[in-house]
Design a protein around this motif. Structure first.
Motif, PDB file in Angstrom:
ATOM      1  N   PHE A   1      -0.403   4.940  -1.002  1.00  0.00           N
ATOM      2  CA  PHE A   1      -1.384   5.066   0.081  1.00  0.00           C
ATOM      3  C   PHE A   1      -0.681   4.996   1.433  1.00  0.00           C
TER       4      PHE A   1
ATOM      5  N   ASP B   1      -9.166   6.575   1.252  1.00  0.00           N
ATOM      6  CA  ASP B   1      -7.729   6.378   1.480  1.00  0.00           C
ATOM      7  C   ASP B   1      -7.479   5.080   2.235  1.00  0.00           C
TER       8      ASP B   1
ATOM      9  N   ALA C   1       0.835  -1.210   0.000  1.00  0.00           N
ATOM     10  CA  ALA C   1       0.000   0.000   0.000  1.00  0.00           C
ATOM     11  C   ALA C   1       0.870   1.260   0.000  1.00  0.00           C
TER      12      ALA C   1
ATOM     13  N   ASN D   1      -8.524   1.874   0.076  1.00  0.00           N
ATOM     14  CA  ASN D   1      -7.491   1.507  -0.906  1.00  0.00           C
ATOM     15  C   ASN D   1      -6.268   0.896  -0.229  1.00  0.00           C
ATOM     16  N   ARG D   2      -5.915   1.415   0.936  1.00  0.00           N
ATOM     17  CA  ARG D   2      -4.788   0.848   1.674  1.00  0.00           C
ATOM     18  C   ARG D   2      -5.074  -0.608   2.048  1.00  0.00           C
TER      19      ARG D   2
END
Length: 455
Positions: free
Chosen positions: A407, A416, A402, A419-420
């Motif tokens: 991220f 945020d 990530a 997605n991480r």
């Protein structure tokens, strides 16, 4: 019987077994090969590496409570034959070494005699231990009240040496005194009673329910298995196990749960962290300590409790990059007034993270893995983002997929964090040594390029 009596010692069995096997072959080689003019250090390193590689491919340490003695014996034979070839292969490449077929034969006979005796003693001792003490068991529930589900429950009761404790049936299609609750009641029951394994009779479940239970098991680190019938389960790898003649489908653990992979990754972490500590931190720490102390009062190092593997707390070490403050559970933001001048440079170049190689050496972290979050982030997102808790299946890392994909740093929106987590889960489910090396190289590249969210 309460949870206090379950005895969670299973996680130590494989490491102990590996340690004893290595002790046997390495001590015996020193005794039987003492007159062969071997370079002892090189040979033991070669032999140990060969043992790990063979055990990985023959699945030598994949012995479970339902594994049959015939399967164990088969793996012992495979390991023994290939390991013998590995030992013999060492001699032609060492000019000064004396080859002795007799010494090798005696070494192999003694080694595998002792390893076989230990392996079967451990296997049978654990069975007797479960029967006599009622400890080291795994609690299980079954979704469905079908003939197959009833047979499985009866097998748990008859074969108490398997170490399973049946906790109840859950079914929407049947109603009688044997049913503990509806399928909707299962999640609360599993969490309340700390149930280890969920067995699903697919005849009584819709595809939507299957997906929901699989996601629940992922998020809460529960083992899920299926009593097979004609339904198909997509997007997951399955393996077939047999409890006597009873077939059970299991969702395969990721490769990072494989004992050989754990040992290999741990060995890589130790070597890599020692290289950084001795080659870099040994001279960098004194220099940064002086600069940090000159700019602001306080300790050189900053330590903070973070959730690690299985959400167990450990102390994460960093170079102190902020002035002493009481808001350490608040992540850094752009132009954060708490950050010192040297701290800004260290955070931009990720130098402040370097002391975490000490965490790696201590075994709390890995070089590559999901970055350890703040406890406040765990509380905020643990039940909010799907599969968030999967990141605690493995050790946290100094760097991760990530982070190299952009991220890292401050979480400004839920997207945020989502997605991480996607990248963290992808890493856990698709780990390879090549992926780790790519992440390490990309991390170094990003340090020199600079990152927008490194503040």
């Amino acid at each position: 019987m309460t949870a206090a009596h379950t005895g969670r010692y299973s996680k130590y069995i494989r490491p102990i077994s590996v340690a004893i096997d290595l002790l046997v072959i390495n001590v015996l080689c020193l005794f039987f090969f003492r007159e062969l003019n071997l370079n002892t250090l090189y040979y033991i390193a070669y032999q140990t590496l060969g043992w790990f590689i063979i055990s990985y491919f023959v699945k030598f340490y994949e012995v479970y409570r339902f594994t049959t003695p015939v399967e164990i014996l088969s793996r012992l034979v495979k390991q023994g034959v290939i390991f013998t070839l590995i030992v013999i292969a060492f001699f032609p490449f060492s000019k000064n070494v004396i080859f002795s077929g007799n010494a090798i034969a005696i070494f192999m006979i003694w080694s595998f005699a002792l390893i076989t005796i230990f392996k079967f003693l451990l296997f049978y001792y654990l069975k007797k231990y479960r029967i006599v003490t009622g400890s080291n068991f795994r609690s299980a529930v079954i979704i469905g009240y079908t003939p197959e589900a009833i047979r499985l429950k009866e097998l748990f009761e008859v074969r108490n040496d398997y170490g399973y404790r049946f906790m109840g049936y859950f079914s929407d299609k049947k109603t009688n005194q044997n049913i503990t609750g509806k399928i909707d009641n299962l999640k609360g029951f599993v969490l309340e009673h700390n149930v280890d394994e969920i067995y699903c009779s697919l005849n009584e479940m819709s595809n939507e329910q299957v997906r929901d239970i699989v996601d629940f098991a992922d998020e809460n680190n529960k083992t899920i298995k299926f009593i097979p019938d004609s339904k198909e389960i997509f997007s997951k790898n399955l393996k077939m196990d047999y409890y006597e003649m009873f077939p059970v489908l299991s969702l395969k653990k990721t490769i990072l749960h494989d004992p050989a992979t754990k040992i290999f990754k741990r060995a890589f972490d130790i070597v890599f962290s020692l290289f950084v500590i001795l080659g870099l931190l040994s001279w960098l720490v004194p220099i940064l300590a002086i600069i940090i102390k000159l700019e602001s009062k306080g300790p050189v190092f900053f330590k903070q409790g973070r959730p690690g593997i299985d959400e167990k707390e450990f102390f994460c070490y960093k170079f102190r990059s902020m002035k002493i403050n009481k808001t350490t559970e608040r992540e850094a933001s752009k132009n954060d007034p708490r950050v010192t001048k040297i701290g800004k440079f260290m955070r931009k170049t990720s130098v402040d993270e370097m002391p975490q190689f000490l965490n790696v050496l201590l075994g709390d972290m890995s070089v590559v893995g999901p970055r350890p979050h703040l406890w406040s982030q765990n509380k905020a997102y643990g039940n909010k983002i799907k599969k968030y808790m999967m990141r605690h299946y493995v050790k946290p890392g100094i760097t991760g997929l990530a982070q190299v994909r952009g991220f890292r740093g401050e979480i400004e929106t839920d997207d945020d964090m989502i997605n991480r987590i996607k990248f963290d889960v992808f890493y856990i489910e698709n780990w390879s040594l090549l992926l780790d090396l790519k992440i390490i190289v990309q991390t170094v590249v990003n340090i020199f390029k600079g990152e927008d969210k490194a503040y």
